[in-house]
Scaffold this active site. Structure first.
Site, PDB file in Angstrom:
ATOM      1  CE1 TYR A 143      15.240 -43.301  75.758  1.00  0.00           C
ATOM      2  CE2 TYR A 143      16.890 -43.756  77.441  1.00  0.00           C
ATOM      3  CZ  TYR A 143      16.028 -42.879  76.817  1.00  0.00           C
ATOM      4  OH  TYR A 143      15.941 -41.582  77.242  1.00  0.00           O
TER       5      TYR A 143
HETATM    6  N1  LIG Z   1      13.416 -38.693  82.617  1.00  0.00           N
HETATM    7  C1  LIG Z   1      14.670 -39.050  82.360  1.00  0.00           C
HETATM    8  O1  LIG Z   1      15.417 -39.506  83.248  1.00  0.00           O
HETATM    9  C2  LIG Z   1      15.220 -38.844  80.968  1.00  0.00           C
HETATM   10  C3  LIG Z   1      16.612 -38.901  80.811  1.00  0.00           C
HETATM   11  C4  LIG Z   1      17.127 -38.728  79.523  1.00  0.00           C
HETATM   12  C5  LIG Z   1      16.299 -38.491  78.461  1.00  0.00           C
HETATM   13  N2  LIG Z   1      14.939 -38.465  78.660  1.00  0.00           N
HETATM   14  C6  LIG Z   1      14.100 -38.248  77.486  1.00  0.00           C
HETATM   15  O2  LIG Z   1      13.287 -37.115  77.732  1.00  0.00           O
HETATM   16  C7  LIG Z   1      12.040 -37.249  77.056  1.00  0.00           C
HETATM   17  C8  LIG Z   1      10.901 -37.058  78.042  1.00  0.00           C
HETATM   18  O3  LIG Z   1      11.057 -37.989  79.101  1.00  0.00           O
HETATM   19  P1  LIG Z   1      10.141 -37.915  80.417  1.00  0.00           P
HETATM   20  O4  LIG Z   1      10.903 -38.600  81.498  1.00  0.00           O
HETATM   21  O5  LIG Z   1       9.640 -36.543  80.609  1.00  0.00           O
HETATM   22  O6  LIG Z   1       8.979 -38.906  79.960  1.00  0.00           O
HETATM   23  P2  LIG Z   1       7.481 -39.154  80.484  1.00  0.00           P
HETATM   24  O7  LIG Z   1       7.217 -38.453  81.774  1.00  0.00           O
HETATM   25  O8  LIG Z   1       7.297 -40.634  80.412  1.00  0.00           O
HETATM   26  O9  LIG Z   1       6.663 -38.476  79.323  1.00  0.00           O
HETATM   27  C9  LIG Z   1       6.756 -39.005  78.022  1.00  0.00           C
HETATM   28  C10 LIG Z   1       5.978 -38.114  77.083  1.00  0.00           C
HETATM   29  O10 LIG Z   1       6.056 -38.708  75.782  1.00  0.00           O
HETATM   30  C11 LIG Z   1       4.747 -38.880  75.275  1.00  0.00           C
HETATM   31  N3  LIG Z   1       4.645 -40.114  74.500  1.00  0.00           N
HETATM   32  C12 LIG Z   1       5.121 -41.341  74.790  1.00  0.00           C
HETATM   33  N4  LIG Z   1       4.753 -42.233  73.855  1.00  0.00           N
HETATM   34  C13 LIG Z   1       4.011 -41.546  72.949  1.00  0.00           C
HETATM   35  C14 LIG Z   1       3.333 -41.895  71.762  1.00  0.00           C
HETATM   36  N5  LIG Z   1       3.292 -43.163  71.299  1.00  0.00           N
HETATM   37  N6  LIG Z   1       2.664 -40.921  71.100  1.00  0.00           N
HETATM   38  C15 LIG Z   1       2.658 -39.661  71.550  1.00  0.00           C
HETATM   39  N7  LIG Z   1       3.271 -39.252  72.661  1.00  0.00           N
HETATM   40  C16 LIG Z   1       3.934 -40.190  73.362  1.00  0.00           C
HETATM   41  C17 LIG Z   1       3.842 -38.952  76.498  1.00  0.00           C
HETATM   42  O11 LIG Z   1       2.562 -38.454  76.179  1.00  0.00           O
HETATM   43  P3  LIG Z   1       1.202 -39.270  76.454  1.00  0.00           P
HETATM   44  O12 LIG Z   1       1.438 -40.146  77.638  1.00  0.00           O
HETATM   45  O13 LIG Z   1       0.160 -38.206  76.633  1.00  0.00           O
HETATM   46  O14 LIG Z   1       1.017 -40.028  75.201  1.00  0.00           O
HETATM   47  C18 LIG Z   1       4.522 -38.019  77.476  1.00  0.00           C
HETATM   48  O15 LIG Z   1       4.095 -36.688  77.298  1.00  0.00           O
HETATM   49  C19 LIG Z   1      12.074 -38.650  76.406  1.00  0.00           C
HETATM   50  O16 LIG Z   1      12.452 -38.529  75.057  1.00  0.00           O
HETATM   51  C20 LIG Z   1      13.131 -39.367  77.200  1.00  0.00           C
HETATM   52  O17 LIG Z   1      13.726 -40.418  76.472  1.00  0.00           O
HETATM   53  C21 LIG Z   1      14.387 -38.629  79.875  1.00  0.00           C
END
Ligand SMILES: NC(=O)c1ccc[n+]([C@@H]2O[C@H](COP(=O)([O-])OP(=O)(O)OC[C@H]3O[C@@H](n4cnc5c(N)ncnc54)[C@H](OP(=O)(O)O)[C@@H]3O)[C@@H](O)[C@H]2O)c1
Length: 243
Positions: free
Chosen positions: A151
């Site tokens: 990751y």
């Molecule tokens: N939350 C944290 O602590 C954190 C910290 C640092 C960075 N980030 C980054 O922030 C971003 C969002 O994170 P989040 O925590 O909001 O994640 P989340 O709640 O798990 O949401 C992930 C999103 O990505 C989409 N996704 C995942 N796999 C996919 C695929 N194969 N095709 C199309 N869409 C896909 C999902 O859509 P569907 O389920 O509808 O497919 C969902 O809308 C990510 O890039 C993550 O690495 C998060």
């Protein structure tokens, strides 16, 4: 006057967490937002929430593991002024236990999909006289964390792509930046349990972020208020990479 009236945006992963908060915040500023994801149901829910506030949004289904679906999404979103490469997967676990297929999925969704989307959409922005791209990376692209090797590496690639694209498209009127969030309470991190709590305990501000706090910085980068910001990777991590 809304900051982004008349602009069109694509937010990948707009069906959940940081992407959903970003789509809602961009729509509040007047942008017409395309939201992509795999879940039709969650997509419809976000569109309904935006429309209920008087905003404009559409859901476009695309599995970003499939390059063909990424290309179809890029065609659908060819006229956007703002591209937010947010969708991501964050598998954890020891390197020697990570299945090869999970490694491939991580790089397909986190690196290849933003690459293909940017390759298709940035030149269209250039043709229309400008635009802006915001990538979502992570604080664990900045330092080694056990259990997040694939990751972290995928997001380190995104951080470098941000700088490369700023150099490539900046002279042609397209600003490219990234936000680097710390631990954020989203549906995706809900399931992480103790591992997430352990990461939160290392944050100087002593808590996880709300997705809206990450979205605020993305909206700033999308707006003219950030008109001289290009190639920046902005930590929104409660101070974690500072210490
Ligand atoms: N939350 C944290 O602590 C954190 C910290 C640092 C960075 N980030 C980054 O922030 C971003 C969002 O994170 P989040 O925590 O909001 O994640 P989340 O709640 O798990 O949401 C992930 C999103 O990505 C989409 N996704 C995942 N796999 C996919 C695929 N194969 N095709 C199309 N869409 C896909 C999902 O859509 P569907 O389920 O509808 O497919 C969902 O809308 C990510 O890039 C993550 O690495 C998060």
């Amino acid at each position: 006057m809304h900051e982004l009236s008349g602009q069109r945006a694509l937010v990948t992963g707009g069906t959940s967490g940081i992407g959903r908060a970003t789509a809602e915040a961009l729509a509040r500023e007047g942008a017409h937002v395309l939201i992509s994801g795999r879940s039709e149901a969650r997509g419809a829910e976000v569109v309904a929430a935006i429309e209920a506030e008087g905003g404009k949004a559409e859901f476009v289904r695309a599995d970003l593991q499939s390059p063909d679906e990424v290309r179809a999404l890029a065609e659908r979103a060819a006229d956007v002024d703002i591209l937010v490469n947010n969708a991501g997967v964050f598998p954890g676990g020891p390197t020697h236990e990570l299945p090869e297929a999970t490694f491939d999925e991580t790089f397909a969704v986190n690196v290849k999909a933003p690459f293909l989307l940017t390759a298709a959409i940035a030149p269209r922005m250039v043709e229309r006289g400008g635009g802006t791209i915001i990538n979502v990376t992570t604080m664990v692209a900045e330092f080694g964390m056990a259990g997040l090797s694939a990751y972290g590496a995928s997001k380190a690639a995104v951080a470098l792509l941000t700088k490369a694209w700023a150099a490539e498209y900046g002279p042609k009127g397209v600003r490219v930046n990234a936000v680097s969030p710390g631990p954020t309470n989203t549906p995706g991190t809900e399931a992480l349990g103790d591992g997430f709590a352990a990461i939160v305990s290392t944050i100087p501000l002593g808590r996880a972020a709300a997705p809206e706090e990450i979205a605020e910085t993305i909206v700033f980068l999308a707006s003219d208020k950030a008109s001289y910001v290009n190639g920046a990777v902005i930590p929104v991590d409660g101070g974690r990479v500072a210490v």
